[in-house]
Design an enzyme around this catalytic site. Structure first.
Site, PDB file in Angstrom:
ATOM      1  N   GLY A  14       0.843  -1.188   0.000  1.00  7.23           N
ATOM      2  CA  GLY A  14       0.000   0.000   0.000  1.00  7.23           C
ATOM      3  C   GLY A  14       0.880   1.240   0.000  1.00  7.23           C
ATOM      4  CB  CYS A  15       0.371   4.545   1.544  1.00  6.96           C
ATOM      5  SG  CYS A  15       1.256   6.083   1.807  1.00  6.96           S
TER       6      CYS A  15
END
Length: 176
Positions: A14-15
């Protein structure tokens, strides 16, 4: 005198802002860089990746000393940072660029990644399939400087982003 031989590990979770800190302060970790991997255009920018059209994933690439911190230990630290059942992103970050993946750099890493994935699948922890991909490492493109060590450079914004993302809530209810 024996020369220290460092290795690389690359994870998409993810981020990338949220994936640096868990690895960054471990003994034997030399550096953690945010970047992009797995897409079809060379030298992508954040805007290219954020659009989802380049097919890159946001990743962290970890340089580590395997005599101090094993690849298996990196894997055991990686899994509890993610929701391995989400095929469409992570937490509030949606899109192909936020999918999870383990990018292996050699056959030993591939075997260890596959073994660790089987352990997560067989743990019974999740009632949905584990969708985290295990892929051969491709060219790594370092992200823009303002993305590097974001949790150190912008601690207030980092903490707010993490809180709003739902990542910590998921981790504490599924991994602790």
């Amino acid at each position: 005198m024996e020369e220290t031989k460092y290795e690389k590990a690359t994870f998409a979770g993810g981020c990338f802002w949220c994936m640096v800190q868990p690895f960054d302060q471990q003994p034997g970790i030399i550096k953690v860089r945010s970047g992009y991997m797995g897409g079809h255009i060379p030298n992508p920018t954040y805007e290219d990746v954020k659009s989802g059209e380049s097919d890159h994933l946001e990743v962290v690439q970890i340089t580590y000393d395997p005599s101090q911190f094993s690849y298996e230990k990196l894997l055991s630290l990686y899994w509890p940072q993610i929701d391995p059942t989400d095929p469409d992103g992570q937490f509030h970050d949606r899109g192909s660029q936020y999918r999870t993946a383990i990018f292996y750099h050699n056959d030993e890493q591939k075997k260890a990644a596959e073994h660790s994935k089987r352990q997560v699948e067989e743990s019974g922890r999740f009632n949905k399939p584990i969708v985290t991909e295990i892929r051969k490492a491709e060219p790594f493109y370092i992200a823009e400087e303002y993305h590097q060590d974001f949790y150190k450079k912008s601690p207030t914004e980092y903490k707010e982003e993490r809180l709003q993302s739902g990542r910590d809530e998921f981790i504490s209810s599924n991994w602790k």
